[in-house]
Write an enzyme that holds these catalytic residues in place. Structure first.
Site, PDB file in Angstrom:
ATOM      1  N   ASP A 275      51.573  47.105  84.367  1.00  0.00           N
ATOM      2  CA  ASP A 275      53.034  47.396  84.139  1.00  0.00           C
ATOM      3  C   ASP A 275      53.744  46.873  85.475  1.00  0.00           C
ATOM      4  O   ASP A 275      53.761  45.924  85.989  1.00  0.00           O
ATOM      5  CB  ASP A 275      53.353  48.578  83.275  1.00  0.00           C
ATOM      6  CG  ASP A 275      54.888  48.880  82.917  1.00  0.00           C
ATOM      7  OD1 ASP A 275      55.059  48.352  82.107  1.00  0.00           O
ATOM      8  OD2 ASP A 275      55.451  49.452  83.763  1.00  0.00           O
ATOM      9  N   ARG A 276      54.707  47.834  85.630  1.00  0.00           N
ATOM     10  CA  ARG A 276      55.421  47.453  87.083  1.00  0.00           C
ATOM     11  C   ARG A 276      54.538  47.274  88.199  1.00  0.00           C
ATOM     12  O   ARG A 276      54.775  46.330  89.280  1.00  0.00           O
ATOM     13  CB  ARG A 276      56.595  48.424  87.384  1.00  0.00           C
ATOM     14  CG  ARG A 276      57.370  48.861  86.280  1.00  0.00           C
ATOM     15  CD  ARG A 276      58.236  47.826  85.591  1.00  0.00           C
ATOM     16  NE  ARG A 276      59.009  47.117  86.490  1.00  0.00           N
ATOM     17  CZ  ARG A 276      59.895  46.057  85.933  1.00  0.00           C
ATOM     18  NH1 ARG A 276      59.590  45.493  84.802  1.00  0.00           N
ATOM     19  NH2 ARG A 276      60.853  45.519  86.917  1.00  0.00           N
TER      20      ARG A 276
ATOM     21  N   ARG B 284      53.339  43.682  88.426  1.00  0.00           N
ATOM     22  CA  ARG B 284      54.430  42.899  88.902  1.00  0.00           C
ATOM     23  C   ARG B 284      54.425  43.091  90.473  1.00  0.00           C
ATOM     24  O   ARG B 284      54.454  41.818  91.341  1.00  0.00           O
ATOM     25  CB  ARG B 284      55.691  43.266  88.595  1.00  0.00           C
ATOM     26  CG  ARG B 284      55.895  43.341  86.911  1.00  0.00           C
ATOM     27  CD  ARG B 284      57.217  43.408  86.387  1.00  0.00           C
ATOM     28  NE  ARG B 284      57.028  43.210  85.021  1.00  0.00           N
ATOM     29  CZ  ARG B 284      56.403  42.160  84.004  1.00  0.00           C
ATOM     30  NH1 ARG B 284      56.297  40.982  84.613  1.00  0.00           N
ATOM     31  NH2 ARG B 284      56.280  42.409  82.730  1.00  0.00           N
TER      32      ARG B 284
ATOM     33  N   TRP C 162      64.436  46.767  79.685  1.00  0.00           N
ATOM     34  CA  TRP C 162      64.670  45.930  81.094  1.00  0.00           C
ATOM     35  C   TRP C 162      66.098  45.691  81.149  1.00  0.00           C
ATOM     36  O   TRP C 162      66.440  45.685  82.446  1.00  0.00           O
ATOM     37  CB  TRP C 162      63.895  44.547  80.543  1.00  0.00           C
ATOM     38  CG  TRP C 162      62.547  44.371  80.798  1.00  0.00           C
ATOM     39  CD1 TRP C 162      61.662  45.444  80.462  1.00  0.00           C
ATOM     40  CD2 TRP C 162      61.788  43.624  81.724  1.00  0.00           C
ATOM     41  NE1 TRP C 162      60.154  44.891  80.653  1.00  0.00           N
ATOM     42  CE2 TRP C 162      60.666  43.680  81.386  1.00  0.00           C
ATOM     43  CE3 TRP C 162      62.230  42.176  81.993  1.00  0.00           C
ATOM     44  CZ2 TRP C 162      59.574  43.049  81.996  1.00  0.00           C
ATOM     45  CZ3 TRP C 162      61.110  41.439  82.745  1.00  0.00           C
ATOM     46  CH2 TRP C 162      59.845  41.706  82.600  1.00  0.00           C
TER      47      TRP C 162
ATOM     48  N   HIS D 114      50.268  49.889  74.925  1.00  0.00           N
ATOM     49  CA  HIS D 114      50.847  49.537  76.312  1.00  0.00           C
ATOM     50  C   HIS D 114      50.085  50.118  77.400  1.00  0.00           C
ATOM     51  O   HIS D 114      49.824  49.647  78.237  1.00  0.00           O
ATOM     52  CB  HIS D 114      52.447  49.852  76.581  1.00  0.00           C
ATOM     53  CG  HIS D 114      52.875  49.479  77.677  1.00  0.00           C
ATOM     54  ND1 HIS D 114      52.755  48.190  78.342  1.00  0.00           N
ATOM     55  CD2 HIS D 114      53.356  50.241  78.698  1.00  0.00           C
ATOM     56  CE1 HIS D 114      53.298  48.366  79.688  1.00  0.00           C
ATOM     57  NE2 HIS D 114      53.807  49.649  79.769  1.00  0.00           N
TER      58      HIS D 114
END
Length: 294
Positions: free
Chosen positions: A105-106, A109, A151, A274
């Protein structure tokens, strides 16, 4: 037991205090968590990996019990470049010149930017349930806007989303983590307690919003500059996603990642929503085993 054999520590790196767990011995492996979680999301995976690796599980800046920079114009303190610099500095502080990265997830990134800006130290990169941020935004359609509405909500100007979330943090957490239906027992009680305790800390909700604000601005600037300059992921990648989630429905993840990377890319879906590492840890570990042991 919860993170049996791991120590819980805090260390300053890149000018910010980072909480992390450390366990095991062997080659170093950095595990990066997602939103709205903490490093505790790795509790089913990290102890197994620690049988062969020195596992480092930090809380990203702004998340968990790590330092929380203040809200600022442009959310520059939460650019993925700055967050990746934290991780590179932490691993250097711990004495690791090269290391593998497993991310979700984040955190994935952050890991993507880490592999671009610090290509030398990053030996291998596993991302879970993402495609690159730039790919998301450049392909935005109704399905993405509705499916990942958060988002656009979290990126609204301060303090609009913060005020709404802080009216009932636990209710927001429950709604936000229910992309696929789940009850309060889905998360391990100690992990869930850590997530909620962190969300109640001053500055955490603001930091989460800043993370998403950065994604709509400064992160895109950095990503477009990297693309223009031909800076791509060079190390081997393992790309995993949840078969019950949206990534595989909307995209061909391996194909998209090949537009951003030069190294070999393998991967595929995991029978999960997820939260891959918490819902299907055995499948995740089975995929990591051959990837992390070349």
């Amino acid at each position: 037991m919860f993170f049996e054999g791991f120590t819980l520590e805090t260390r300053e790196a890149n000018g910010i205090a980072l909480r992390y767990r450390r366990g095991g011995s062997g080659p170093p492996l950095l595990l990066l968590h997602g939103n709205p979680q903490t490093h505790c999301m790795w509790h089913k995976v990290a102890p197994v990996l620690a049988r062969r690796f020195t596992v480092i599980c930090p809380d990203l800046r702004g998340y968990g019990f790590s330092g929380k920079p203040a809200v600022s114009p442009g959310a520059k303190a939460f650019s993925k470049r700055e967050m990746a610099a934290d991780m590179a500095a932490l691993m250097t502080e711990l004495g690791f010149a090269r290391f593998g990265v497993v991310s979700h997830d984040r955190g994935a990134r952050v890991a993507h930017r880490l592999a671009l800006d610090h290509a030398g130290p990053v030996e291998r990169l596993c991302t879970m349930d993402i495609v690159p941020t730039l790919a998301h935004f450049e392909r935005t359609d109704m399905a993405f806007a509705m499916g990942y509405y958060h988002w656009f909500f979290l990126a609204q100007p301060h303090p609009i989303p913060e005020r709404m979330i802080k009216r009932d943090v636990e209710d927001w957490f429950r709604l936000h983590t229910s992309r696929e239906p789940k009850d309060d027992g889905f998360f391990h009680p100690e992990a869930r307690a850590d997530y909620l305790a962190a969300l109640r800390l001053e500055g955490t909700v603001e930091s989460i919003c800043e993370d998403y604000r950065a994604a709509t601005g400064i992160d895109l600037e950095h990503d477009r500059a990297s693309r223009k300059e031909g800076v791509r992921v060079r190390c081997p990648m393992l790309v995993l996603w949840g078969s019950k989630g949206k990534i595989g429905q909307w995209y061909q993840p391996l194909q998209i990642w090949r537009d951003f990377a030069d190294g070999p890319i393998t991967g595929g879906p995991v029978t999960s929503g997820h939260y891959l590492a918490e819902e299907a840890p055995e499948e995740v570990l089975a995929a990591l085993e051959p990837f992390l042991t070349p």
